[in-house]
Enzyme design. Structure first.
Site, PDB file in Angstrom:
ATOM      1  N   GLU A 106       0.909  -1.157  -0.164  1.00 33.37           N
ATOM      2  CA  GLU A 106       0.342  -0.317   0.067  1.00 33.37           C
ATOM      3  C   GLU A 106       0.967   1.582   0.161  1.00 33.37           C
ATOM      4  O   GLU A 106       0.694   2.269  -0.448  1.00 33.37           O
ATOM      5  CB  GLU A 106      -0.785  -0.264   1.165  1.00 33.37           C
ATOM      6  CG  GLU A 106      -2.306  -1.007   1.204  1.00 33.37           C
ATOM      7  CD  GLU A 106      -2.868  -0.734  -0.052  1.00 33.37           C
ATOM      8  OE1 GLU A 106      -3.421   0.457  -0.387  1.00 33.37           O
ATOM      9  OE2 GLU A 106      -4.194  -2.014   0.463  1.00 33.37           O
ATOM     10  N   HIS A 157       1.825   1.597  -3.525  1.00 33.55           N
ATOM     11  CA  HIS A 157       0.296   2.741  -4.380  1.00 33.55           C
ATOM     12  C   HIS A 157       0.459   3.790  -3.847  1.00 33.55           C
ATOM     13  O   HIS A 157      -0.042   4.847  -4.838  1.00 33.55           O
ATOM     14  CB  HIS A 157      -0.370   1.972  -3.786  1.00 33.55           C
ATOM     15  CG  HIS A 157      -0.854   0.444  -4.266  1.00 33.55           C
ATOM     16  ND1 HIS A 157      -1.687  -0.548  -3.527  1.00 33.55           N
ATOM     17  CD2 HIS A 157       0.067  -0.782  -4.478  1.00 33.55           C
ATOM     18  CE1 HIS A 157      -1.893  -1.400  -4.064  1.00 33.55           C
ATOM     19  NE2 HIS A 157      -0.661  -2.005  -4.793  1.00 33.55           N
ATOM     20  N   TYR A 164       0.734   6.912  -6.580  1.00 30.59           N
ATOM     21  CA  TYR A 164      -0.566   8.226  -6.580  1.00 30.59           C
ATOM     22  C   TYR A 164      -0.323   9.443  -6.579  1.00 30.59           C
ATOM     23  O   TYR A 164      -1.007  10.312  -7.661  1.00 30.59           O
ATOM     24  CB  TYR A 164      -1.519   7.512  -6.225  1.00 30.59           C
ATOM     25  CG  TYR A 164      -2.675   6.189  -5.834  1.00 30.59           C
ATOM     26  CD1 TYR A 164      -2.787   6.092  -7.011  1.00 30.59           C
ATOM     27  CD2 TYR A 164      -3.008   5.823  -4.696  1.00 30.59           C
ATOM     28  CE1 TYR A 164      -3.777   4.933  -7.406  1.00 30.59           C
ATOM     29  CE2 TYR A 164      -4.029   4.486  -5.116  1.00 30.59           C
ATOM     30  CZ  TYR A 164      -3.955   3.984  -6.428  1.00 30.59           C
ATOM     31  OH  TYR A 164      -4.989   3.036  -6.554  1.00 30.59           O
ATOM     32  N   HIS A 217      -6.104  -8.114  -2.115  1.00 30.38           N
ATOM     33  CA  HIS A 217      -6.337  -8.238  -0.702  1.00 30.38           C
ATOM     34  C   HIS A 217      -7.748  -7.941  -0.236  1.00 30.38           C
ATOM     35  O   HIS A 217      -8.600  -8.689   0.853  1.00 30.38           O
ATOM     36  CB  HIS A 217      -5.734  -6.317  -0.767  1.00 30.38           C
ATOM     37  CG  HIS A 217      -4.478  -6.036  -0.562  1.00 30.38           C
ATOM     38  ND1 HIS A 217      -3.950  -4.374  -0.912  1.00 30.38           N
ATOM     39  CD2 HIS A 217      -3.451  -6.678  -0.897  1.00 30.38           C
ATOM     40  CE1 HIS A 217      -2.940  -4.406  -1.005  1.00 30.38           C
ATOM     41  NE2 HIS A 217      -2.766  -5.955  -1.290  1.00 30.38           N
TER      42      HIS A 217
END
EC number: 1.17.4.1
Length: 314
Positions: free
Chosen positions: A103, A106, A110, A203
């Site tokens: 995460e 990620h 972003y 997930h």
């Protein structure tokens, strides 16, 4: 069946060694580990040339979309810490450590894409994101999540919410990004989107697995689960009310159908009948289905047009 996860769970005898207790979660952790990737492997700067190819309305929409994804990703990370503390099974704890690790990747991706869409103007990006988080479409989702988590009467209901965030809220956004590929736009961004959507499939599968197998049989009534699914679907649809009308890139109707199909697939994963009865998307739908069922290596479709080296590419 494992004992219900609650405040008393942590009082159970802790094992100071590892042994497999949850083979399904151990498998999902191994799948994630085998397919680790880093934001530094993808030259997102190569997509800078495509910013000018978007219309003003399309650029605004994708700026808005990535602001939402970044905020939602942070909300997931906060909830992960809370959920992982409910279990003593090391397979579950190890799985959550791995999920938190990816995460972070990620979140960094972003952030880089956001900056790209603002032509590297960090001040403009910061001001926009702050304003976007106050937008009614985003605010409704955040408020709904915070309100539902606070009002959740059980850990099982919190897991339903996690399934909805990862499997419904994210899936529509991933589909909207994937449509850029159909016009040969933001190729590197679409590559990272493929990987993130596959990660989120794992997930979501893990959340469904824990819900089914490790909460001691605790489940909200089906009517309550369907209520939450309907609310999440409605909120997801409202976000796409911001999509530019007449865009040659997006197919909002196809994305909406994909979200309905995804909802039905998730309901099946937690042993419930479908809500919408929507068929799977056609072969021309640009997003690879968010599913971990095939357990293939995520890099099998990955282009070599990036920096860095893929180790153990099966």
């Amino acid at each position: 069946m494992a004992e219900a996860a609650d405040a008393a769970t942590l009082t159970r005898k802790y094992k100071y060694f590892y042994e497999t207790e949850c083979p399904d979660l151990d498998h999902l952790r191994s799948l994630s580990v085998a397919n680790r990737w880093l934001e530094t492997e993808f030259p997102l700067a190569d997509d800078a040339k495509d910013v000018a190819r978007l219309s003003g309305a399309e650029l605004e929409f994708y700026r808005f979309l990535f602001a939402f994804l970044s905020a939602a990703d942070d909300l997931v990370n906060v909830n992960l810490g809370d959920l992982s503390e409910l279990f003593t099974q090391k397979d579950i704890l190890h799985y959550y450590i791995e999920q938190e690790s990816i995460e972070v990747v990620h979140s960094r991706v972003y952030s880089a894409i956001q900056l790209l869409l603002f032509r590297n103007d960090a001040v403009a990006r910061a001001g926009y994101v702050e304003g976007a988080l106050g937008d009614p479409a985003v605010r409704r989702k955040v408020d709904w999540l915070e309100r539902r988590v606070a009002a959740a009467e059980s850990v099982a209901e919190k897991y339903v919410l996690m399934i909805l965030i990862e499997g419904i809220f994210f899936s529509s956004s991933f589909a909207a990004i994937a449509y850029l590929r159909t016009h040969n736009l933001f190729v590197v961004t679409c590559q990272t989107n493929d990987l993130i959507s596959r990660d989120e499939a794992v997930h979501t599968a893990a959340s469904c697995c824990i819900f089914d197998n490790y909460l001691g049989g605790e489940r909200p009534p089906p009517a309550r689960i369907y209520e939450l699914f309907r609310e999440a679907w409605k909120l997801s649809a409202s976000l796409f009310g911001c999509a530019p009308r007449g865009s040659h890139i997006l197919d909002v109707e196809a994305i909406s159908a994909y979200v309905e199909y995804s909802a039905d697939r998730l309901l099946a994963a937690i042993q419930l009948p479908p809500l919408f009865g929507t068929p799977p998307p056609g072969t021309d739908f640009p997003l690879a289905l968010m599913t971990a069922e095939k357990h293939t290596n995520f890099f099998e479709r990955r282009s070599t047009n990036y920096t860095g080296t893929v180790i153990n590419d099966l």
